[in-house]
Motif scaffolding. Structure first.
Motif, PDB file in Angstrom:
ATOM      1  N   PRO A   1       3.248  -4.441  -1.751  1.00  0.00           N
ATOM      2  CA  PRO A   1       2.991  -5.755  -2.346  1.00  0.00           C
ATOM      3  C   PRO A   1       4.263  -6.344  -2.972  1.00  0.00           C
ATOM      4  CG  PRO A   1       1.311  -4.157  -3.001  1.00  0.00           C
ATOM      5  CD  PRO A   1       2.382  -3.383  -2.294  1.00  0.00           C
ATOM      6  N   LEU A   2       4.235  -7.648  -3.305  1.00  0.00           N
ATOM      7  CA  LEU A   2       5.439  -8.330  -3.775  1.00  0.00           C
ATOM      8  C   LEU A   2       6.017  -7.709  -5.044  1.00  0.00           C
ATOM      9  CD1 LEU A   2       4.542 -12.132  -3.270  1.00  0.00           C
ATOM     10  CD2 LEU A   2       5.735 -10.566  -1.713  1.00  0.00           C
ATOM     11  N   ARG A   3       5.140  -7.438  -6.032  1.00  0.00           N
ATOM     12  CA  ARG A   3       5.710  -7.006  -7.320  1.00  0.00           C
ATOM     13  C   ARG A   3       5.049  -5.775  -7.933  1.00  0.00           C
ATOM     14  NH1 ARG A   3       6.239 -12.216 -11.125  1.00  0.00           N
ATOM     15  NH2 ARG A   3       6.070 -13.734  -9.452  1.00  0.00           N
ATOM     16  N   VAL A   4       3.987  -5.282  -7.305  1.00  0.00           N
ATOM     17  CA  VAL A   4       3.308  -4.112  -7.892  1.00  0.00           C
ATOM     18  C   VAL A   4       3.293  -2.989  -6.844  1.00  0.00           C
ATOM     19  CG1 VAL A   4       1.866  -5.388  -9.539  1.00  0.00           C
ATOM     20  CG2 VAL A   4       1.049  -5.072  -7.192  1.00  0.00           C
ATOM     21  N   PRO A   5       3.186  -1.740  -7.292  1.00  0.00           N
ATOM     22  CA  PRO A   5       3.154  -0.650  -6.305  1.00  0.00           C
ATOM     23  C   PRO A   5       1.902  -0.733  -5.434  1.00  0.00           C
ATOM     24  CG  PRO A   5       3.355   0.205  -8.570  1.00  0.00           C
ATOM     25  CD  PRO A   5       3.095  -1.261  -8.675  1.00  0.00           C
ATOM     26  N   LEU A   6       2.024  -0.221  -4.209  1.00  0.00           N
ATOM     27  CA  LEU A   6       0.879  -0.223  -3.285  1.00  0.00           C
ATOM     28  C   LEU A   6      -0.160   0.808  -3.727  1.00  0.00           C
ATOM     29  CD1 LEU A   6      -0.537  -1.020  -0.611  1.00  0.00           C
ATOM     30  CD2 LEU A   6       0.794   0.789   0.497  1.00  0.00           C
ATOM     31  N   VAL A   7      -1.426   0.378  -3.734  1.00  0.00           N
ATOM     32  CA  VAL A   7      -2.542   1.314  -3.937  1.00  0.00           C
ATOM     33  C   VAL A   7      -3.409   1.197  -2.685  1.00  0.00           C
ATOM     34  CG1 VAL A   7      -4.557   1.850  -5.351  1.00  0.00           C
ATOM     35  CG2 VAL A   7      -2.521   0.865  -6.418  1.00  0.00           C
ATOM     36  N   THR A   8      -3.708   2.324  -2.046  1.00  0.00           N
ATOM     37  CA  THR A   8      -4.567   2.289  -0.847  1.00  0.00           C
ATOM     38  C   THR A   8      -5.959   2.819  -1.218  1.00  0.00           C
ATOM     39  OG1 THR A   8      -3.815   4.460  -0.170  1.00  0.00           O
ATOM     40  CG2 THR A   8      -2.626   2.569   0.749  1.00  0.00           C
ATOM     41  N   THR A   9      -6.890   2.769  -0.268  1.00  0.00           N
ATOM     42  CA  THR A   9      -8.261   3.140  -0.597  1.00  0.00           C
ATOM     43  C   THR A   9      -8.924   4.054   0.443  1.00  0.00           C
ATOM     44  OG1 THR A   9     -10.395   2.277  -1.312  1.00  0.00           O
ATOM     45  CG2 THR A   9      -9.222   0.934   0.280  1.00  0.00           C
ATOM     46  N   PRO A  10      -8.433   5.305   0.516  1.00  0.00           N
ATOM     47  CA  PRO A  10      -9.045   6.241   1.487  1.00  0.00           C
ATOM     48  C   PRO A  10     -10.527   6.496   1.215  1.00  0.00           C
ATOM     49  CG  PRO A  10      -7.417   7.350   0.078  1.00  0.00           C
ATOM     50  CD  PRO A  10      -7.299   5.888  -0.200  1.00  0.00           C
ATOM     51  N   ASP A  11     -10.964   6.339  -0.041  1.00  0.00           N
ATOM     52  CA  ASP A  11     -12.400   6.539  -0.356  1.00  0.00           C
ATOM     53  C   ASP A  11     -13.271   5.544   0.394  1.00  0.00           C
ATOM     54  OD1 ASP A  11     -11.450   8.255  -2.131  1.00  0.00           O
ATOM     55  OD2 ASP A  11     -12.160   7.203  -3.937  1.00  0.00           O
ATOM     56  N   THR A  12     -12.771   4.316   0.531  1.00  0.00           N
ATOM     57  CA  THR A  12     -13.581   3.241   1.121  1.00  0.00           C
ATOM     58  C   THR A  12     -13.559   3.280   2.644  1.00  0.00           C
ATOM     59  OG1 THR A  12     -12.797   1.906  -0.726  1.00  0.00           O
ATOM     60  CG2 THR A  12     -14.029   0.755   0.976  1.00  0.00           C
ATOM     61  N   HIS A  13     -12.378   3.537   3.212  1.00  0.00           N
ATOM     62  CA  HIS A  13     -12.215   3.373   4.667  1.00  0.00           C
ATOM     63  C   HIS A  13     -11.825   4.658   5.398  1.00  0.00           C
ATOM     64  CE1 HIS A  13     -12.471  -1.085   4.614  1.00  0.00           C
ATOM     65  NE2 HIS A  13     -12.012  -0.934   3.388  1.00  0.00           N
ATOM     66  N   GLY A  14     -11.708   5.776   4.666  1.00  0.00           N
ATOM     67  CA  GLY A  14     -11.293   7.026   5.302  1.00  0.00           C
ATOM     68  C   GLY A  14      -9.785   7.158   5.272  1.00  0.00           C
ATOM     69  N   PRO A  15      -9.275   8.408   5.463  1.00  0.00           N
ATOM     70  CA  PRO A  15      -7.828   8.650   5.319  1.00  0.00           C
ATOM     71  C   PRO A  15      -6.981   7.826   6.290  1.00  0.00           C
ATOM     72  CG  PRO A  15      -8.992  10.596   6.167  1.00  0.00           C
ATOM     73  CD  PRO A  15     -10.037   9.614   5.758  1.00  0.00           C
ATOM     74  N   GLN A  16      -7.550   7.495   7.449  1.00  0.00           N
ATOM     75  CA  GLN A  16      -6.783   6.699   8.418  1.00  0.00           C
ATOM     76  C   GLN A  16      -7.247   5.248   8.470  1.00  0.00           C
ATOM     77  OE1 GLN A  16      -7.395   9.278  11.765  1.00  0.00           O
ATOM     78  NE2 GLN A  16      -5.362  10.161  11.453  1.00  0.00           N
ATOM     79  N   GLY A  17      -8.215   4.907   7.654  1.00  0.00           N
ATOM     80  CA  GLY A  17      -8.653   3.504   7.583  1.00  0.00           C
ATOM     81  C   GLY A  17      -9.773   3.149   8.541  1.00  0.00           C
ATOM     82  N   ILE A  18     -10.175   4.105   9.374  1.00  0.00           N
ATOM     83  CA  ILE A  18     -11.197   3.778  10.370  1.00  0.00           C
ATOM     84  C   ILE A  18     -12.379   4.750  10.281  1.00  0.00           C
ATOM     85  CG2 ILE A  18      -9.854   2.412  12.020  1.00  0.00           C
ATOM     86  CD1 ILE A  18      -9.188   5.058  13.453  1.00  0.00           C
ATOM     87  N   GLY A  19     -12.685   5.155   9.047  1.00  0.00           N
ATOM     88  CA  GLY A  19     -13.847   6.003   8.814  1.00  0.00           C
ATOM     89  C   GLY A  19     -13.730   7.325   9.541  1.00  0.00           C
ATOM     90  N   TYR A  20     -14.805   7.722  10.241  1.00  0.00           N
ATOM     91  CA  TYR A  20     -14.803   8.991  10.986  1.00  0.00           C
ATOM     92  C   TYR A  20     -14.283   8.821  12.415  1.00  0.00           C
ATOM     93  CZ  TYR A  20     -17.901  10.810   7.304  1.00  0.00           C
ATOM     94  OH  TYR A  20     -18.439  11.218   6.108  1.00  0.00           O
ATOM     95  N   ALA A  21     -13.941   7.604  12.801  1.00  0.00           N
ATOM     96  CA  ALA A  21     -13.490   7.406  14.189  1.00  0.00           C
ATOM     97  C   ALA A  21     -12.138   8.092  14.408  1.00  0.00           C
ATOM     98  CB  ALA A  21     -13.370   5.916  14.495  1.00  0.00           C
ATOM     99  N   GLU A  22     -11.978   8.660  15.595  1.00  0.00           N
ATOM    100  CA  GLU A  22     -10.687   9.271  15.955  1.00  0.00           C
ATOM    101  C   GLU A  22     -10.216   8.602  17.232  1.00  0.00           C
ATOM    102  OE1 GLU A  22     -10.883  13.604  15.898  1.00  0.00           O
ATOM    103  OE2 GLU A  22     -12.422  13.412  14.330  1.00  0.00           O
ATOM    104  N   LEU A  23      -9.407   7.587  17.060  1.00  0.00           N
ATOM    105  CA  LEU A  23      -8.957   6.807  18.216  1.00  0.00           C
ATOM    106  C   LEU A  23      -7.760   7.481  18.865  1.00  0.00           C
ATOM    107  CD1 LEU A  23      -9.053   3.198  16.701  1.00  0.00           C
ATOM    108  CD2 LEU A  23     -10.678   4.212  18.290  1.00  0.00           C
ATOM    109  N   PRO A  24      -7.732   7.494  20.210  1.00  0.00           N
ATOM    110  CA  PRO A  24      -6.516   8.025  20.851  1.00  0.00           C
ATOM    111  C   PRO A  24      -5.311   7.160  20.479  1.00  0.00           C
ATOM    112  CG  PRO A  24      -8.179   7.323  22.474  1.00  0.00           C
ATOM    113  CD  PRO A  24      -8.733   7.007  21.128  1.00  0.00           C
TER     114      PRO A  24
END
Ligand code: BDR
Ligand code: CA
Length: 340
Positions: A68-91
């Protein structure tokens, strides 16, 4: 309809992207990746893999800002999974990113096709704020802008008053709204905020209907009583991956006492940008709080001109959830059927 999509994929961003790929009248000019739900490189990997899954490896994917422009990045693995796509494992996708920066790519595209491109932003507004700094004429060069973000006189989903996208990069959101002040009404960004996007509440029945529309032989059953983390056995790849993403999102919403449902905010914003849904808007002056510690990322709308400042947004005030899901099922179902 020609779109520039900037996203932080993200389960609901993924649904937005898949939906846009299913729309024959939508040209995806580029998909750019902003850090938010996951970091920018993971967002880009997801975007490349999803486009390949949808048979669209031709759409350019780029990365811009990595924080982000002025604050550190915070991500949300709780909401979307560690890769951002839940339980899906895309090739992993076979191709790589565009060499150009996302911000340059947006500016070049907007300059080369003035008045033609609609911007859809389903992420923190970091890349868009940077693009506006570099090309202040963007509000005139773009045909329209649709933003998923904010919450107006409605509780937040990240702090008691702030929505996720504006909370991750409040300074970017403040710059973007400031950049549109004084534009004619039909050029003001259309803002899809929590009070209307949380009405776009997906249920397991929608997933079952999608599988049916895709021609799956077996019903796609995702049930509240299932053990956590089960995986779909659908033979249709698109249905299987969507199901594995949504199962994670259902489980997340239930964890926060919202029921076995999923709020698919960004999908709704995609239908607004694609012009495939009915909605109403109210013109307002939006303020994004960046200072008060407990209120950072909070958005306030002045609908009545009490601040005496020019309007800078059109906020969605009415939408039609049932129609939005009927559209999702038929359009994505047809794509899944075609892809097999
Ligand atoms: C927004 O936050 C993100 O987690 C979602 O992808 C959506 O863009 C909803 O607040
Ligand atoms: Ca998002």
């Amino acid at each position: 309809m020609s779109l520039l999509l900037d996203c932080d994929t993200g389960i609901d961003d993924a649904l937005a992207l898949i939906y846009l790929c299913s729309q024959p009248h939508v040209e995806l000019v580029a998909v750019t990746s902003t850090p938010g739900n996951v970091d920018a490189d993971q967002v880009a990997r997801n975007n490349l893999a999803l486009l390949e899954l949808c048979g669209r490896p031709d759409v350019p994917v780029a990365v811009g800002a990595r924080a982000p422009l002025r604050v550190p990045l915070v991500t949300t693995p709780d909401t979307h999974g560690p890769q951002g796509i839940g339980y899906a494992e895309l090739p992993q996708a076979r191709r790589t990113l565009e060499p150009s920066d996302a911000v340059d790519l947006w500016i070049e595209a907007a300059r080369s096709r003035p008045g033609e491109l609609t911007a859809l932003l389903t992420a923190p507004l970091t890349n868009f704020a940077l693009a506006l700094r570099a090309e202040p004429r963007l509000p005139e060069l773009l045909k329209g802008v649709v933003i998923m973000g904010g919450a107006f006189f409605y509780q937040g989903n990240t702090t008691p008053t702030a929505e996720w996208n504006t909370h991750v990069d409040p300074h970017a959101a403040a710059e973007v709204f400031a950049a549109f002040a004084g534009q004619p009404e039909d050029r003001l960004p259309i803002v899809c905020a929590l009070e209307t996007t949380e009405r776009i509440e997906m249920h397991p029945e929608h997933l079952a209907a999608l599988a049916e529309a895709a021609g799956c032989n077996e019903p796609e059953l995702v049930r509240p009583g299932d053990a956590g983390g089960l995986r779909s056995r659908a033979r249709n790849g698109l249905v299987r991956h969507v199901s594995d993403m949504l199962r994670f999102y259902f489980e997340f919403h239930r964890l926060y006492d919202q029921g076995y449902v999923a709020h698919v905010h960004d999908y709704f914003a995609a239908t607004v940008a694609a012009g495939t849904t009915r909605f109403a808007t109210r013109t307002a002056t939006v303020h994004v709080e960046t200072e008060a510690p407990r209120l950072v990322g909070t958005t306030v709308a002045d609908f009545r001109g009490l601040w005496g400042e020019a309007p800078n947004a059109r906020i969605v005030s009415e939408n039609e959830p049932a129609a939005a899901f009927a559209e999702f099922v038929s359009s994505v179902g047809a794509l899944a059927r075609r892809l097999g």
